[in-house]
Design a protein around this motif. Structure first.
Motif, short mmCIF file in Angstrom:
data_model
loop_
_atom_site.label_atom_id
_atom_site.label_comp_id
_atom_site.label_asym_id
_atom_site.label_seq_id
_atom_site.Cartn_x
_atom_site.Cartn_y
_atom_site.Cartn_z
N GLU A 49 93.19 89.32 -67.40
CA GLU A 49 92.41 90.32 -68.14
C GLU A 49 92.85 90.41 -69.59
OE1 GLU A 49 92.38 94.06 -66.07
OE2 GLU A 49 91.36 93.19 -64.32
N GLU A 50 94.14 90.32 -69.84
CA GLU A 50 94.64 90.42 -71.21
C GLU A 50 94.10 89.30 -72.09
OE1 GLU A 50 98.96 90.40 -73.36
OE2 GLU A 50 98.79 91.46 -71.44
N ALA A 51 94.09 88.08 -71.56
CA ALA A 51 93.54 86.96 -72.32
C ALA A 51 92.04 87.14 -72.53
CB ALA A 51 93.83 85.64 -71.60
N PHE A 52 91.36 87.66 -71.52
CA PHE A 52 89.91 87.86 -71.64
C PHE A 52 89.56 88.80 -72.78
CE2 PHE A 52 86.09 90.33 -70.60
CZ PHE A 52 85.15 89.31 -70.72
N LEU A 53 90.39 89.79 -73.03
CA LEU A 53 90.12 90.76 -74.09
C LEU A 53 90.03 90.10 -75.47
CD1 LEU A 53 92.35 93.74 -72.91
CD2 LEU A 53 89.86 93.50 -72.72
N ASN A 54 90.58 88.90 -75.61
CA ASN A 54 90.53 88.20 -76.90
C ASN A 54 89.36 87.23 -77.02
OD1 ASN A 54 92.97 89.36 -77.92
ND2 ASN A 54 94.09 88.05 -76.49
N VAL A 55 88.53 87.15 -75.98
CA VAL A 55 87.40 86.22 -75.99
C VAL A 55 86.31 86.75 -76.92
CG1 VAL A 55 85.55 85.24 -74.58
CG2 VAL A 55 87.88 85.31 -73.70
N ILE A 56 85.81 85.85 -77.75
CA ILE A 56 84.68 86.17 -78.64
C ILE A 56 83.64 85.08 -78.51
CG2 ILE A 56 86.02 87.55 -80.29
CD1 ILE A 56 86.22 85.05 -82.05
N GLY A 57 82.49 85.27 -79.12
CA GLY A 57 81.45 84.25 -79.08
C GLY A 57 80.51 84.48 -77.91
N ASN A 58 79.94 83.37 -77.41
CA ASN A 58 78.90 83.46 -76.39
C ASN A 58 79.19 82.57 -75.18
OD1 ASN A 58 76.53 84.54 -75.45
ND2 ASN A 58 75.27 82.91 -76.31
N PRO A 59 80.38 82.70 -74.59
CA PRO A 59 80.69 81.87 -73.42
C PRO A 59 80.05 82.44 -72.15
CG PRO A 59 82.51 83.31 -73.85
CD PRO A 59 81.51 83.55 -74.95
N GLN A 60 80.11 81.63 -71.08
CA GLN A 60 79.73 82.12 -69.75
C GLN A 60 80.98 82.72 -69.10
OE1 GLN A 60 77.89 79.53 -66.98
NE2 GLN A 60 76.00 79.33 -68.16
N VAL A 61 80.84 83.95 -68.61
CA VAL A 61 81.97 84.65 -68.01
C VAL A 61 81.62 84.97 -66.56
CG1 VAL A 61 83.49 86.65 -68.15
CG2 VAL A 61 82.49 85.69 -70.24
N HIS A 62 82.48 84.52 -65.65
CA HIS A 62 82.28 84.77 -64.22
C HIS A 62 83.41 85.66 -63.71
CE1 HIS A 62 79.09 81.77 -63.40
NE2 HIS A 62 79.58 81.24 -64.50
N PHE A 63 83.01 86.83 -63.18
CA PHE A 63 83.97 87.74 -62.55
C PHE A 63 83.81 87.60 -61.05
CE2 PHE A 63 83.21 89.72 -66.64
CZ PHE A 63 84.47 90.12 -67.03
N THR A 64 84.93 87.47 -60.35
CA THR A 64 84.92 87.41 -58.89
C THR A 64 85.69 88.61 -58.38
OG1 THR A 64 84.92 85.00 -59.01
CG2 THR A 64 85.48 85.98 -56.89
N SER A 65 85.18 89.22 -57.32
CA SER A 65 85.85 90.41 -56.78
C SER A 65 86.18 90.22 -55.31
CB SER A 65 84.95 91.64 -56.94
OG SER A 65 83.88 91.61 -56.01
N GLN A 66 86.96 91.15 -54.83
CA GLN A 66 87.35 91.17 -53.42
C GLN A 66 87.50 92.63 -53.02
OE1 GLN A 66 91.22 89.43 -52.59
NE2 GLN A 66 90.47 88.61 -50.68
N SER A 67 87.23 92.94 -51.77
CA SER A 67 87.39 94.33 -51.34
C SER A 67 88.87 94.70 -51.42
CB SER A 67 86.86 94.54 -49.92
OG SER A 67 87.79 94.11 -48.96
N VAL A 68 89.12 95.94 -51.78
CA VAL A 68 90.50 96.42 -51.89
C VAL A 68 91.22 96.24 -50.56
CG1 VAL A 68 91.93 98.48 -52.23
CG2 VAL A 68 90.00 98.03 -53.75
#
Length: 197
Positions: A49-68
């Protein structure tokens, strides 16, 4: 950015002001359905997440989740497999100190400390996610935590004083039994996650 959440394109997040807003929105949506982010991939590259906060521009971003619940159950399962290995490793360290193989014992002790820290972190995080803290007061959990902390502190003092035979005794008589007790508490949590599906 072009945003996907669990494989579904999400144009509502794509218009967010920046990466922090996207992350907050996705996290809130997942949280609302009892899920947590387990992976972020930007143009095929996995990042935290920390590295993601520095992303700029127009990339494709895929978030994957899991139940707690699944995440907790899997983490506790890993902890249950690891606890006996940690106990065996500590027994070996005690043997090194008793056999005057001080350098080997010290080298392995640092790894064991990291392992114990990981085990405690998993237990505490899973307990918090399951909201178990208040219920555990009558189960000896607080006493086990205090005894574990006291054993680790004593081990540190003995190490500073180069008292290796006493360190071996502390490991065998105090620390290893407390890890066994911690393992029982981890088992209870794990069983709870399986029984409430």
């Amino acid at each position: 950015m072009k945003v996907y959440a669990d494989g579904q394109e999400r144009p509502d997040f794509s218009n967010a002001a920046d990466a922090a807003c996207i992350l907050a929105g996705v996290r809130a949506e997942f949280s609302g359905s009892g899920r947590v982010i387990t992976e972020i991939r930007v143009d095929g590259v996995t990042m935290d997440e920390e590295a993601f906060l520095n992303v700029i521009g127009n990339p494709q971003v895929h978030f994957t989740s899991q139940s707690v619940r699944t995440l907790v159950r899997d983490s506790l399962g890993e902890a249950l497999e690891y606890a006996p290995r940690l106990a065996r490793g500590l027994e070996e360290i005690a043997s090194f100190f008793e056999g005057n193989e001080i350098a080997r014992g010290q080298a392995r002790l640092a790894d064991a400390a990291e392992g114990l820290d990981w085990l405690l972190t998993v237990f505490q995080n899973c307990s918090a996610l399951l909201a178990i803290d208040r219920e555990a007061e009558g189960t000896g959990l607080n006493e086990m935590k205090e005894a574990l902390t006291a054993s680790v502190n004593l081990l540190g003092v003995l190490h500073e004083e180069d008292k290796y035979l006493q360190m071996a005794l502390c490991i065998r008589q105090r620390l290893t039994p407390e890890i066994d007790k911690l393992s029982l508490h981890i088992r209870r949590l794990h069983d709870l996650t399986n029984s409430t599906q």
